[in-house]
Design an enzyme around this catalytic site. Structure first.
Site, short mmCIF file in Angstrom:
data_model
loop_
_atom_site.label_atom_id
_atom_site.label_comp_id
_atom_site.label_asym_id
_atom_site.label_seq_id
_atom_site.Cartn_x
_atom_site.Cartn_y
_atom_site.Cartn_z
N ASP A 90 0.85 -1.14 -0.04
CA ASP A 90 -0.11 -0.08 0.03
C ASP A 90 1.01 1.13 -0.04
OD1 ASP A 90 -2.04 -2.01 0.52
OD2 ASP A 90 -2.85 -0.90 1.95
N LYS A 152 -6.70 3.50 -2.73
CA LYS A 152 -7.33 3.35 -1.43
C LYS A 152 -7.32 4.80 -0.92
CE LYS A 152 -5.13 2.07 3.16
NZ LYS A 152 -3.93 1.38 3.64
N LYS A 181 -10.11 0.34 -1.76
CA LYS A 181 -9.98 -0.08 -0.42
C LYS A 181 -10.22 1.26 0.37
CE LYS A 181 -6.51 -1.38 2.95
NZ LYS A 181 -5.01 -1.69 3.47
#
Length: 218
Positions: A90, A152, A181
């Site tokens: 991430d 995300k 996400k």
């Protein structure tokens, strides 16, 4: 709907987290069969060893939480994390480059990390609370163009977390085949369901246990 536990990245990213905290996170993740644990890169190998012979994956953040370091540093951290056992990365975008209109440099930042973790799932954290809707759309489009698997919403360390509006906007921008996400401020089962209904297919939260207990009650 898929079992909610399999949408959760069980997360601990606070700077004071100890190795015992990482171990506890992993024990919980195995007990509740969460999709992954999400940890800082220094603890990837620790988590990997705790999770051997389980189905729980290890996710590492990169360039966290600011994203304002050189792309080579992010790429090195991503490769280090993968070599240490992370299956998912991430990364935080360089927000300042995006807001400055330096799109070529912004793109290279994502491209460099993607190249460093080719075989791993890459999620690009765009930190929605700091962006206009136009910037959110552009960041998502670029992440998709350069081969990210997810976009995300948030680090959870800035001025705000995820919102239904942002998840809906991101889902609309990237389409049905790319992941979204939601992360930052997801503390209850109701929060989780709202984000899933808005279009999220992964949730980053440190409240996974509470969410699962509330899910059992519903």
């Amino acid at each position: 709907m898929q079992n909610i536990n399999q949408l959760i990245d069980h997360t601990i990213l606070k700077p004071e987290a100890s190795i015992d905290d990482i171990r506890k996170l992993c024990i919980e993740a195995k007990e509740y069969n969460f999709y992954s644990v999400c940890v800082n890169s220094a603890y990837v190998n620790v988590a990997y060893n705790f999770l051997l012979h389980s189905n729980v994956k290890v996710c590492s953040v990169v360039g966290f939480p600011l994203g304002a370091m050189i792309k080579e540093a992010k790429a090195y951290e991503a490769k280090f994390a993968v070599d240490s056992g992370a299956e998912e990365i991430d990364m935080v975008i360089n927000i300042g480059l995006l807001k400055s209109g330096k799109i070529d440099l912004f793109e290279r930042d994502i491209k460099k990390v993607r190249e460093a973790c080719k075989a791993s799932v890459l999620k690009v954290i765009i930190e929605t609370c700091l962006l206009t809707d136009k910037e959110k759309i552009l960041a998502c489009q670029i992440a998709k163009e350069y081969g990210a698997d997810f976009v995300k919403t948030s680090t959870g360390f800035s001025t705000g977390g995820t919102t239904e509006h942002d998840v809906e906007l991101m889902r609309k921008t990237v389409g049905d085949k790319m992941g979204v996400k939601a992360s930052g401020g997801i503390k209850t089962y109701e929060d989780a369901i709202r984000m899933i209904n808005a279009g999220a297919n992964r949730l980053g939260t440190s409240s996974g246990i509470a969410i699962m207990k509330q899910n059992k009650e519903n």
